[in-house]
Design a protein around this motif. Sequence first.
Motif, PDB file in Angstrom:
ATOM      1  N   VAL A  57       0.749  -0.983   0.134  1.00  0.00           N
ATOM      2  CA  VAL A  57       0.053  -0.146   0.074  1.00  0.00           C
ATOM      3  C   VAL A  57       0.861   1.244   0.090  1.00  0.00           C
ATOM      4  O   VAL A  57       1.987   1.113   0.403  1.00  0.00           O
ATOM      5  N   LEU A  58       0.258   2.327  -0.526  1.00  0.00           N
ATOM      6  CA  LEU A  58       0.779   3.788  -0.562  1.00  0.00           C
ATOM      7  C   LEU A  58       0.854   4.167   1.078  1.00  0.00           C
ATOM      8  O   LEU A  58      -0.054   4.160   1.797  1.00  0.00           O
ATOM      9  N   ASN A  59       2.212   4.627   1.321  1.00  0.00           N
ATOM     10  CA  ASN A  59       2.266   5.204   2.601  1.00  0.00           C
ATOM     11  C   ASN A  59       2.304   6.657   2.660  1.00  0.00           C
ATOM     12  O   ASN A  59       2.346   7.435   3.535  1.00  0.00           O
ATOM     13  N   GLU A  60       2.684   7.302   1.396  1.00  0.00           N
ATOM     14  CA  GLU A  60       2.903   8.916   1.400  1.00  0.00           C
ATOM     15  C   GLU A  60       2.567   9.187  -0.033  1.00  0.00           C
ATOM     16  O   GLU A  60       2.371   8.289  -0.968  1.00  0.00           O
ATOM     17  N   ASN A  61       2.208  10.394  -0.553  1.00  0.00           N
ATOM     18  CA  ASN A  61       1.724  10.630  -1.888  1.00  0.00           C
ATOM     19  C   ASN A  61       2.924  10.596  -2.721  1.00  0.00           C
ATOM     20  O   ASN A  61       4.067  10.707  -2.549  1.00  0.00           O
ATOM     21  N   ILE A  62       2.664  10.484  -3.962  1.00  0.00           N
ATOM     22  CA  ILE A  62       3.801   9.966  -4.973  1.00  0.00           C
ATOM     23  C   ILE A  62       3.566  11.096  -6.129  1.00  0.00           C
ATOM     24  O   ILE A  62       2.376  11.602  -6.564  1.00  0.00           O
ATOM     25  N   ASP A  63       4.540  11.752  -6.621  1.00  0.00           N
ATOM     26  CA  ASP A  63       4.686  12.666  -7.475  1.00  0.00           C
ATOM     27  C   ASP A  63       5.418  12.324  -8.812  1.00  0.00           C
ATOM     28  O   ASP A  63       6.546  11.974  -8.619  1.00  0.00           O
ATOM     29  N   TYR A  64       4.545  12.201  -9.865  1.00  0.00           N
ATOM     30  CA  TYR A  64       5.220  11.690 -11.080  1.00  0.00           C
ATOM     31  C   TYR A  64       6.221  12.635 -11.523  1.00  0.00           C
ATOM     32  O   TYR A  64       7.114  12.130 -12.139  1.00  0.00           O
ATOM     33  N   GLU A  65       6.273  13.826 -11.334  1.00  0.00           N
ATOM     34  CA  GLU A  65       7.304  14.778 -11.730  1.00  0.00           C
ATOM     35  C   GLU A  65       8.708  14.454 -10.973  1.00  0.00           C
ATOM     36  O   GLU A  65       9.756  14.725 -11.657  1.00  0.00           O
TER      37      GLU A  65
END
Length: 413
Positions: free
Chosen positions: A292-300
């Motif tokens: 699972v995701l634990n933090e936000n992901i930034d595509y940039e």
Amino acid sequence: MNPRLLLFVCLLSLASVRGQVSYSIPEEMPKGSLVGNIAQDLGLEMKRLISGKAKIYSRSSGEYVELNRERGVLLVKERIDREALCAETALCALHFQIILENPMEHYTVNIQITDINDNAPAFEKTTVEFRISESAVIGSKFELAAAEDLDVENNGIQKYELKPANNFVLNLNNNPDGTKNVEMVLQKPLDREKQEEISLVLTAVDGGEPQMSGTMMIVVTVLDANDNAPVFTQQTYKATVTENSPKGTIVAAVTASDADQGSNSRITYSIKNRGGSLRHLFEINKENGKIVLNENIDYEKSKSFQISIGATDDGGLTDSCKLIVDVLDVNDNKPEINIMSKSNIIPEDAKLNTVVTMIHIEDLDSGDNGKVQCSINENVPFILKSTRNNFYSLQTDSELDRETASEYNITVT
């Protein structure tokens, strides 16, 4: 808010000239060190740098390098730590523009920052423990955490050594990203009755001058029979996730099985990647293998992740697999308009295509989300021309008459 450019009419000669120069310097140079003779290398006179009010334009590199107009040289403004500046990127460079006025000119400067061997290899843990059955078969593999060296190329990790090499030997596998999977392979049967505990030392050595190394202690406790190791259903899993997905989003699930019974068949899942931000971005359920995701992901910032996942049974045997997570871009960045240089005054007898302003447009999104169209308001004697990728110049498009119009308000969209 759209930037507005206010242009007045006055005696001023403007032109646009481009050139490029490149330098290469090692990291950690003292403040004030010479980067290069920019005046000589660009073929400019010193008085031109002064009269043209030469300056550095940069979105990020200006804090490291400064321009001395009187001497016509570039100097180190702040100590440059390549590892802090470029993280794990092998090629590290600063990019900026030298801007001059009256007439207006800009030159591109690239400075490659080369690595020095200022970091020793280091393991995340100084000691690891394995519980291995004496019935483990010859060729059984046990994954070890690789060391991390912030330096690159020859200054990075070049080899591993395992001592003593009585029961185990090292096996190294190259990953596509240049890292290595380090495994300990059983080459001689274990006998709990002869030796219940085995101590080994794993050493990572870099190729710098002088060489630097780091060590990790491996303690092996020999157990009674555990005949089967866990086996993942796939060696490579693939998944996609949209950037800015909320914390707790399930990215994927991995599954391993163990043919043993009882506690020897009980499997624990874990993320094996060493250090860095990846272990904070993702979390795995130790019991069911859901990631699972634990933090936000930034595509940039990151377009893809490669996660190494381990499965360990209670007898100490392991298997590993990879999860490749591709990040999908969303249009979450607005175009930014940056004025590189401008003149608020222009003579009414200025020639056609006289440059009055230079603009840089930047959109951090990719694909269609990052494509930008740039325009100005109509019915003005100016035209916006693209000089190269995302660089624009505002130029005169017809004759000017101060008696007819003494100023123009131009909106760049």
